[in-house]
Structure formats: C-alpha cells, structure tokens
Scaffold this active site. Structure first.
Site, mmCIF file in Angstrom:
data_model
loop_
_atom_site.group_PDB
_atom_site.id
_atom_site.type_symbol
_atom_site.label_atom_id
_atom_site.label_comp_id
_atom_site.label_asym_id
_atom_site.label_seq_id
_atom_site.Cartn_x
_atom_site.Cartn_y
_atom_site.Cartn_z
ATOM 1 N N SER A 57 0.826 -1.200 0.000
ATOM 2 C CA SER A 57 0.000 0.000 0.000
ATOM 3 C C SER A 57 0.869 1.262 0.000
ATOM 4 C CB SER A 57 -0.987 -0.068 1.171
ATOM 5 O OG SER A 57 -1.952 0.938 1.097
ATOM 6 N N HIS B 298 -8.297 -4.575 -0.469
ATOM 7 C CA HIS B 298 -7.026 -3.867 -0.272
ATOM 8 C C HIS B 298 -6.071 -4.669 0.625
ATOM 9 C CE1 HIS B 298 -4.549 -0.356 -0.721
ATOM 10 N NE2 HIS B 298 -4.368 -0.281 0.590
ATOM 11 N N ASP C 125 -10.434 -4.092 -4.800
ATOM 12 C CA ASP C 125 -9.786 -3.107 -3.921
ATOM 13 C C ASP C 125 -10.549 -1.785 -3.984
ATOM 14 O OD1 ASP C 125 -8.076 -1.236 -2.721
ATOM 15 O OD2 ASP C 125 -6.282 -2.288 -3.387
HETATM 16 C C1 MLT Z 1 -1.358 5.931 -0.214
HETATM 17 O O1 MLT Z 1 -1.703 6.892 0.434
HETATM 18 O O2 MLT Z 1 -0.166 5.619 -0.430
HETATM 19 C C2 MLT Z 1 -2.447 5.091 -0.776
HETATM 20 O O3 MLT Z 1 -3.641 5.789 -0.751
HETATM 21 C C3 MLT Z 1 -2.550 3.806 -0.055
HETATM 22 C C4 MLT Z 1 -2.793 3.998 1.409
HETATM 23 O O4 MLT Z 1 -1.836 4.166 2.132
HETATM 24 O O5 MLT Z 1 -3.941 3.953 1.843
#
Ligand code: MLT
Length: 204
Positions: free
Chosen positions: A106, A187, A156
């Site tokens: 992520s 996710h 996701d």
């Molecule tokens: C981010 O902020 O890098 C993406 O939106 C993924 C997350 O951290 O939720």
C-alpha cells in the site's frame, strides 16, 4: 555509528546475500512486515524502516492531501530521504544492493514505486502489493534490468484495477520486466498474494 539520514528501523541479518527492504502501509511500523519478509524468503536479511510522516498519528512514508491524492513535493523529498537511508544502511550493515529487493504494501508499495522511478540506482527489484502510480517523473529512468512483481486485489476499494495497470504500463515504458497479478481480494494482503510472490522470488 548513527545512520544519516536515519529512520527508526529493524535490521535482521540473513544467511543469504539477499536483503528485503520492507515498507509498511499507512498506520504500520517497522515490525509489521517482518513476518511477511520471513515468509517471502526465510534466508534473506530484512531492513524495515518506519515511515516518518504522521497522518492522525499513523506513520506513512509521505504526505497525502486525500486518499490517493499525493503531496508530490513531499513524496519527492521523502523518496530521496529513504533512498539515502537505504544506501547508508547498506554500508553500515554491509549488505549488497545488487541483491536488494523492495517489498512494499500500500503506502509502502507506492514509495517503493517512486524510488524505482526517481532513484533507480538503489534497487531495480521490487514486490509491490496494492500499488498505484505515485508520480510521473519528468524523464523516464532506464529500468531495462528491473524485475518487478505487482499484486492487486480485483475488489480493492482504494486502488482501482485501472490504476494498477497504469503503474505496470509506466514501469514497462521505462523498460522494466513487470509481472502483474490480480487476486480475488480487496485492499488487504491475502495468503495467495504471499504464496504467489514467493514463487516469483524463488524462480528469479
Ligand atoms: C497511499 O496513500 O499511499 C495510498 O492511498 C494507499 C494507502 O496508504 O492507503
């Protein structure tokens, strides 16, 4: 000796020449992905920093303005800072960067992708779980020796499939060998992600 720049981090030596750079998601810390690193390669050394940016008390690797909307100046600054930390850590702990793999989830996958695009000398190998395009660089780097695996969830709610495909296309345009896999998942990371990524890593 203190590392410069420093991050709160864990370093666990390994018995092979491979090192995994573990980059956690929003709200994670340096301990979060240690079990994942061990599952991916039980013999690798593990370097796991904690993101320095706090969003409502949750560590991240760079600032965002909203979900999926990044503060690009901060992202560039944080990418350089992380890249410099990794190269200082390689000297300090004595690991070879040609066997370094970035493994991000992520937010951690997004800064790993940013490092591939902006500081490709640090590593050209990466496993990216639930990643999106972090930024479009002014000039595409030469990623012709890069090997990148991307794992996405087809349900996701944060990262649409089109966004993950856009990242794969961008990396391929820079010459990278990109494997992209979609799983029946959201996710969150699933066991199938981990098993499939491990197979890819083992065959390299
Ligand atoms: C981010 O902020 O890098 C993406 O939106 C993924 C997350 O951290 O939720």
């Amino acid at each position: 000796m203190k590392l410069r720049p420093d991050f709160i981090h864990e370093f666990l030596p390994g018995s092979s020449s491979r090192t995994l750079l573990l980059l956690h998601g929003t709200g994670g810390n340096e301990r979060d992905l240690i079990p994942l690193g061990r599952q991916l390669d039980p013999n690798a050394a593990l370097l796991s920093p904690r993101g320095k940016v706090l969003e409502n008390g949750m560590p991240r690797f760079f600032r965002r303005l909203a979900e999926g909307v990044f503060d690009i100046e901060d992202l560039k600054y944080r990418t350089d800072e992380l890249a410099d930390f990794v190269s200082a850590a390689a000297q300090h702990y004595g690991f070879a960067t040609d066997q370094l793999f970035a493994v991000g989830y992520s937010n951690g996958a997004n800064i790993a992708a940013s490092m591939l695009l902006l500081r490709p000398e640090i590593t050209q190998r990466a496993i990216l779980f639930r990643a999106m395009v972090p930024l479009i660089p002014d000039a595409l780097p030469d990623l012709s020796s890069a090997r990148i695996w991307i794992g996405a969830g087809d349900q996701d709610p944060i990262i649409p499939a089109s966004e993950t495909k856009r990242l794969a296309e961008l990396l391929r345009r820079a010459g990278a060998d990109v494997t992209i896999r979609f799983f029946k998942a959201g996710h969150g990371l699933t066991n199938v992600d981990v098993v499939t990524a491990r197979e890819w890593l083992t065959e390299l």
